[in-house]
Write a protein that holds these residues in place. Sequence first.
Motif, PDB file in Angstrom:
ATOM      1  N   GLY A  57       1.307  77.807 -14.933  1.00 20.21           N
ATOM      2  CA  GLY A  57       2.514  78.053 -14.212  1.00 20.21           C
ATOM      3  C   GLY A  57       1.616  78.351 -12.601  1.00 20.21           C
ATOM      4  O   GLY A  57       2.503  77.574 -11.849  1.00 20.21           O
ATOM      5  N   SER A  58       1.027  78.316 -12.761  1.00 20.87           N
ATOM      6  CA  SER A  58      -0.734  78.121 -10.705  1.00 20.87           C
ATOM      7  C   SER A  58      -0.941  76.909 -11.423  1.00 20.87           C
ATOM      8  O   SER A  58      -1.304  77.025  -9.895  1.00 20.87           O
ATOM      9  N   ASN A  59      -1.015  76.654 -12.186  1.00 24.33           N
ATOM     10  CA  ASN A  59      -1.675  75.101 -11.672  1.00 24.33           C
ATOM     11  C   ASN A  59      -1.926  74.573 -10.869  1.00 24.33           C
ATOM     12  O   ASN A  59      -2.946  73.929 -10.419  1.00 24.33           O
ATOM     13  N   LYS A  60      -0.718  74.069 -10.412  1.00 25.45           N
ATOM     14  CA  LYS A  60      -0.479  73.223  -9.398  1.00 25.45           C
ATOM     15  C   LYS A  60      -1.271  73.976  -8.078  1.00 25.45           C
ATOM     16  O   LYS A  60      -1.350  72.884  -6.887  1.00 25.45           O
ATOM     17  N   ASN A  61      -1.580  74.892  -7.684  1.00 24.88           N
ATOM     18  CA  ASN A  61      -2.718  75.367  -6.733  1.00 24.88           C
ATOM     19  C   ASN A  61      -3.610  75.258  -6.886  1.00 24.88           C
ATOM     20  O   ASN A  61      -4.740  75.836  -5.752  1.00 24.88           O
ATOM     21  N   MET A  62      -4.395  75.076  -7.715  1.00 25.31           N
ATOM     22  CA  MET A  62      -5.571  74.242  -7.784  1.00 25.31           C
ATOM     23  C   MET A  62      -6.060  73.248  -7.534  1.00 25.31           C
ATOM     24  O   MET A  62      -6.020  72.570  -6.646  1.00 25.31           O
ATOM     25  N   LYS A  63      -7.329  73.600  -7.124  1.00 20.76           N
ATOM     26  CA  LYS A  63      -8.240  71.991  -6.739  1.00 20.76           C
ATOM     27  C   LYS A  63      -9.228  71.240  -6.667  1.00 20.76           C
ATOM     28  O   LYS A  63     -10.294  72.502  -7.169  1.00 20.76           O
ATOM     29  N   ASN A  64      -9.982  69.964  -6.445  1.00 26.06           N
ATOM     30  CA  ASN A  64     -11.160  69.471  -6.398  1.00 26.06           C
ATOM     31  C   ASN A  64     -12.202  70.722  -6.482  1.00 26.06           C
ATOM     32  O   ASN A  64     -12.127  70.997  -5.225  1.00 26.06           O
ATOM     33  N   GLY A  65     -13.036  70.844  -7.293  1.00 29.24           N
ATOM     34  CA  GLY A  65     -14.185  71.905  -6.944  1.00 29.24           C
ATOM     35  C   GLY A  65     -13.916  72.772  -7.567  1.00 29.24           C
ATOM     36  O   GLY A  65     -15.205  74.089  -7.745  1.00 29.24           O
ATOM     37  N   ASP A  66     -12.745  73.252  -8.145  1.00 33.57           N
ATOM     38  CA  ASP A  66     -12.427  74.766  -8.739  1.00 33.57           C
ATOM     39  C   ASP A  66     -13.347  75.423  -9.634  1.00 33.57           C
ATOM     40  O   ASP A  66     -13.507  73.960 -10.825  1.00 33.57           O
ATOM     41  N   GLN A  67     -13.626  75.750 -10.315  1.00 35.85           N
ATOM     42  CA  GLN A  67     -14.466  76.720 -11.172  1.00 35.85           C
ATOM     43  C   GLN A  67     -13.681  76.802 -12.720  1.00 35.85           C
ATOM     44  O   GLN A  67     -12.782  77.350 -11.965  1.00 35.85           O
ATOM     45  N   ILE A  68     -13.694  76.732 -14.263  1.00 39.70           N
ATOM     46  CA  ILE A  68     -12.824  76.969 -14.247  1.00 39.70           C
ATOM     47  C   ILE A  68     -14.304  77.263 -16.227  1.00 39.70           C
ATOM     48  O   ILE A  68     -14.912  76.734 -16.303  1.00 39.70           O
ATOM     49  N   TYR A  69     -14.119  78.142 -16.095  1.00 40.54           N
ATOM     50  CA  TYR A  69     -15.200  78.812 -17.274  1.00 40.54           C
ATOM     51  C   TYR A  69     -14.735  78.736 -18.723  1.00 40.54           C
ATOM     52  O   TYR A  69     -13.356  79.604 -19.083  1.00 40.54           O
ATOM     53  N   ILE A  70     -15.006  78.667 -19.897  1.00 40.91           N
ATOM     54  CA  ILE A  70     -14.753  78.500 -21.300  1.00 40.91           C
ATOM     55  C   ILE A  70     -15.685  79.356 -22.099  1.00 40.91           C
ATOM     56  O   ILE A  70     -16.499  78.698 -22.258  1.00 40.91           O
ATOM     57  N   THR A  71     -15.420  79.648 -22.600  1.00 43.97           N
ATOM     58  CA  THR A  71     -15.831  80.810 -23.606  1.00 43.97           C
ATOM     59  C   THR A  71     -15.896  80.224 -24.932  1.00 43.97           C
ATOM     60  O   THR A  71     -14.454  80.816 -25.569  1.00 43.97           O
ATOM     61  N   ASN A  72     -16.564  80.099 -26.235  1.00 42.42           N
ATOM     62  CA  ASN A  72     -16.254  80.101 -27.524  1.00 42.42           C
ATOM     63  C   ASN A  72     -16.282  80.644 -28.210  1.00 42.42           C
ATOM     64  O   ASN A  72     -17.654  81.380 -28.202  1.00 42.42           O
ATOM     65  N   TYR A  73     -15.700  81.001 -28.837  1.00 48.19           N
ATOM     66  CA  TYR A  73     -15.827  82.496 -29.704  1.00 48.19           C
ATOM     67  C   TYR A  73     -16.609  82.760 -30.736  1.00 48.19           C
ATOM     68  O   TYR A  73     -17.181  83.668 -31.096  1.00 48.19           O
ATOM     69  N   THR A  74     -16.327  81.644 -30.707  1.00 46.68           N
ATOM     70  CA  THR A  74     -17.062  81.194 -32.567  1.00 46.68           C
ATOM     71  C   THR A  74     -18.946  80.856 -32.852  1.00 46.68           C
ATOM     72  O   THR A  74     -19.972  81.466 -32.861  1.00 46.68           O
ATOM     73  N   THR A  75     -19.201  80.487 -31.365  1.00 48.17           N
ATOM     74  CA  THR A  75     -21.252  80.102 -30.938  1.00 48.17           C
ATOM     75  C   THR A  75     -21.090  80.810 -29.732  1.00 48.17           C
ATOM     76  O   THR A  75     -22.358  81.450 -29.460  1.00 48.17           O
ATOM     77  N   GLY A  76     -20.631  81.192 -29.534  1.00 45.07           N
ATOM     78  CA  GLY A  76     -20.609  82.631 -28.423  1.00 45.07           C
ATOM     79  C   GLY A  76     -20.777  81.961 -27.391  1.00 45.07           C
ATOM     80  O   GLY A  76     -21.413  83.021 -25.291  1.00 45.07           O
ATOM     81  N   VAL A  77     -20.769  81.103 -26.891  1.00 48.11           N
ATOM     82  CA  VAL A  77     -21.769  80.481 -25.479  1.00 48.11           C
ATOM     83  C   VAL A  77     -20.318  80.046 -25.080  1.00 48.11           C
ATOM     84  O   VAL A  77     -19.065  79.670 -24.822  1.00 48.11           O
TER      85      VAL A  77
END
Length: 127
Positions: A57-77
């Motif tokens: 619901g807040s994605n419209k407030n994001m902008k180019n250059g903002d960072q997103i962190y994704i963790t994969n639980y299987t690999t731990g990466v």
Amino acid sequence: AGKIEMPSVNLRYPILDTMTNANALDVSVCIQYGGPLNSVGNTIIIGHNYKNGLFFGSNKNMKNGDQIYITNYTTGVKKTYSIYSMYQTEESDTSFYNRDTGGKSEITLVTCQNNNKYRLVIKAKEI
């Protein structure tokens, strides 16, 4: 499957492995298309756009250059992604699903806009 963190909009949610049915989106965000989290290629993550800001619901407030962190639980990466494109498109448009990522991991966040008439698409690449 993992978790998503988007500090610029104070978001942190688990990512469900697959969108097994429409009700899965009522629980969290889900992988809609692509390989496992943080794998080479484009992984589509879909979530509801609630007016109170829940899920995407807040994605419209994001902008180019903002960072997103994704963790994969299987690999731990855990990988860091940077937004490079945001746009609204027709609800039926799937042209962003397949693209050449140059051997890198990319994610695409998708949510509805304007009472499900359009989609907000956010593309982010691994940095």
